[in-house]
Design an enzyme around this catalytic site. Structure first.
Site, PDB file in Angstrom:
ATOM      1  N   GLU A  49       0.851  -1.191   0.000  1.00  0.00           N
ATOM      2  CA  GLU A  49       0.000   0.000   0.000  1.00  0.00           C
ATOM      3  C   GLU A  49       0.885   1.239   0.000  1.00  0.00           C
ATOM      4  O   GLU A  49       1.798   1.365   0.812  1.00  0.00           O
ATOM      5  CB  GLU A  49      -0.918   0.002   1.214  1.00  0.00           C
ATOM      6  N   ARG A 122     -16.982   4.691   4.939  1.00  0.00           N
ATOM      7  CA  ARG A 122     -15.975   3.969   4.165  1.00  0.00           C
ATOM      8  C   ARG A 122     -14.675   3.805   4.949  1.00  0.00           C
ATOM      9  O   ARG A 122     -14.058   2.735   4.958  1.00  0.00           O
ATOM     10  CB  ARG A 122     -15.687   4.698   2.848  1.00  0.00           C
ATOM     11  N   ARG A 200     -21.117  16.495  -2.066  1.00  0.00           N
ATOM     12  CA  ARG A 200     -21.105  15.711  -0.834  1.00  0.00           C
ATOM     13  C   ARG A 200     -20.594  16.589   0.292  1.00  0.00           C
ATOM     14  O   ARG A 200     -19.674  17.384   0.109  1.00  0.00           O
ATOM     15  CB  ARG A 200     -20.194  14.485  -0.950  1.00  0.00           C
ATOM     16  N   ASP A 325     -12.414  -1.689  -8.331  1.00  0.00           N
ATOM     17  CA  ASP A 325     -12.616  -0.498  -9.164  1.00  0.00           C
ATOM     18  C   ASP A 325     -11.552  -0.343 -10.236  1.00  0.00           C
ATOM     19  O   ASP A 325     -11.774   0.347 -11.236  1.00  0.00           O
ATOM     20  CB  ASP A 325     -12.641   0.752  -8.282  1.00  0.00           C
TER      21      ASP A 325
END
Length: 462
Positions: A49, A122, A200, A325
């Site tokens: 990551e 999330r 948002r 995704d």
């Protein structure tokens, strides 16, 4: 050809028992699911990551449908599911109000609620998944940006900080803006604008509670979570309240007239733009003080972009694959982004288990055969859902709320991707080995997405 029967949909194999080493790139829902599921099926995992810390998108809610939670509910013999419980939004009904203030009624939200799915932040979801992966002892390396991908006939690998790392295969879960996608597949995404974008805003609940002009948003918050949507013929504004009033955020879908870009970089200009968008609404005086209660200035205007499904998710030697995704990003209107990422990870872990170390390329090919058509139909269906909701007029809604009701196709929500993978693996593998097309049964027979609704009005207006 004979394949191993595996441990079954609910079974777990001894750690590292398969002899397969999997490199995963990206610590999101797809990457973490693939890591956890590969561990459960006996594979060794190294996850890279690029970020030095674990965090999600602040204030952004995410939904996991019944088809996705069917997988995560098994983690830790249900312990992970229980750990998520305090953070879940239990929204059983959505209240719909016309922009004039006229109460149109309520409808039940199906497929994302108690017992069959959930909605939560999330960042919280990623954090809980990450903590579980660490508890399992999975090798997760933060601050490790992948700068290149490579493969041979016998292994796949990545380059991190100039060092080459090798494994039996590589799963790229870098997200929609993946840099590795073209390197792996040779394809560039074909995308187009829908004409809409979404404001948002994440709200400060303390500020909302302290202001008499906004305190109404927390009425009965200790008793139940709630979603309220205000609609006009071309604008939808929704307020989500969860965790008994501990989390509040709003979401406004509108025509893309403010040059919004795709991404998550926030701007305080969003506040004035959203107020301009609803300037003619009689309910604006009620909503404006609430819209201004942004938490830490967190506001976003995100352009809604749809994409054509990719032809392949695989590298030429089939030692690398893009998932989540990075391979099949769908509009938020699909309600399936996270669930389809979860299905990717679960199916691939099983395919690797059943093929064995001797034929990892076959495993990735079977994983794609099982998942590609399903993810593609959902991907193509998302613009249909968005268009259906945004083109429904207030006159239509006074007669029938289904125009703003999320679809609930049974072939999506009732699907058990793990049971299906065990049942279909040999069939898909033999199709690939013989060069015959594989016909999946986890999609409609004609491959067409239709707006199926299982929700029903509650106290709706006549």
């Amino acid at each position: 050809m004979t394949f191993t029967p595996g441990v079954g949909p609910d079974g777990t194999a001894p750690p590292n028992s398969s002899g397969i080493h999997v490199i995963i790139v990206g610590l999101g829902v797809a990457g973490l699911t693939a890591a956890i599921e590969c561990y459960r099926k006996g594979h060794r995992v190294t996850l890279f990551e690029r970020s030095p810390v674990v965090k999600g998108v602040e204030g952004d809610g995410i939904t996991i449908g019944a088809n996705g939670s069917r997988v995560t509910a098994k983690w830790g013999d249900g312990a992970v599911h229980e750990r998520m419980l305090p953070f879940r939004f239990f929204i059983e009904k959505i209240k719909v109000i016309e922009y004039t203030g006229y109460d149109l009624g309520e409808f039940e939200l199906r497929g994302y609620n108690r017992g069959d799915g959930y909605t939560l932040n999330r960042g919280t979801l990623v954090t809980v998944m990450y903590e579980h992966a660490r508890e399992l002892g999975i090798d997760i390396r933060l601050n490790s940006p992948v700068t290149d991908y490579w493969e041979t006939d016998y292994e796949g690998g990545v380059v991190v900080h100039g060092e080459r790392f090798a494994a039996d295969c590589v799963l790229c879960a870098e997200g929609v803006h993946s840099k590795g996608r073209e390197k792996i597949t040779g394809e560039q995404l074909v995308s187009w604008e829908t004409g809409w974008s979404a404001f948002r805003g994440c709200l400060s609940t303390d500020a909302v509670a302290a202001d008499p002009a906004t305190r109404w948003a927390l009425d009965n918050a200790e008793k139940y979570d709630q979603t309220v949507g205000w609609v006009s013929d071309d604008i939808h504004f929704a307020l989500w309240r969860g965790r008994k009033g501990k989390e509040l955020f709003w979401y406004c879908t509108h025509e893309n007239e403010y040059a919004a870009e795709e991404g998550w970089d926030g701007s305080t200009d969003v506040v004035e733009n959203v107020l301009d968008t609803i300037k003619d609404w009689p309910v604006r005086p009620q909503l404006e003080p609430l819209i201004r209660k942004g938490k830490g200035g967190w506001y976003v205007d995100q352009k809604l972009v749809t994409r054509e499904p990719m032809q392949t998710w695989l590298s030429p030697r089939r030692r690398m694959m893009v998932i989540g995704d990075a391979s099949h990003a769908a509009l938020p209107s699909s309600g399936q982004g996270a669930s389809q990422a979860i299905e990717d990870g679960a199916v691939l872990a099983i395919a690797l288990e059943l093929s064995g170390k001797q034929d990892v390329p076959l495993a990735l090919s079977v994983g794609m055969a099982i998942r590609h058509a399903r993810a593609s139909v959902i991907q193509r269906g998302a613009p249909l859902v968005l268009k259906s909701m945004m083109k429904t007029t207030c006159r239509d809604l006074r007669k029938d709320l289904s125009g703003v009701t999320p679809p609930h196709p049974s072939w999506i929500f009732d699907h058990d991707c793990q049971e299906y993978a065990y049942r279909e693996f040999a069939k898909a593998a033999n199709s690939i080995l013989t060069g015959q097309p594989y016909q999946p049964t986890n999609v409609p027979a004609d491959g067409v997405y239709r707006l199926e609704y299982n929700s029903r009005p509650v106290n709706g207006q006549p």
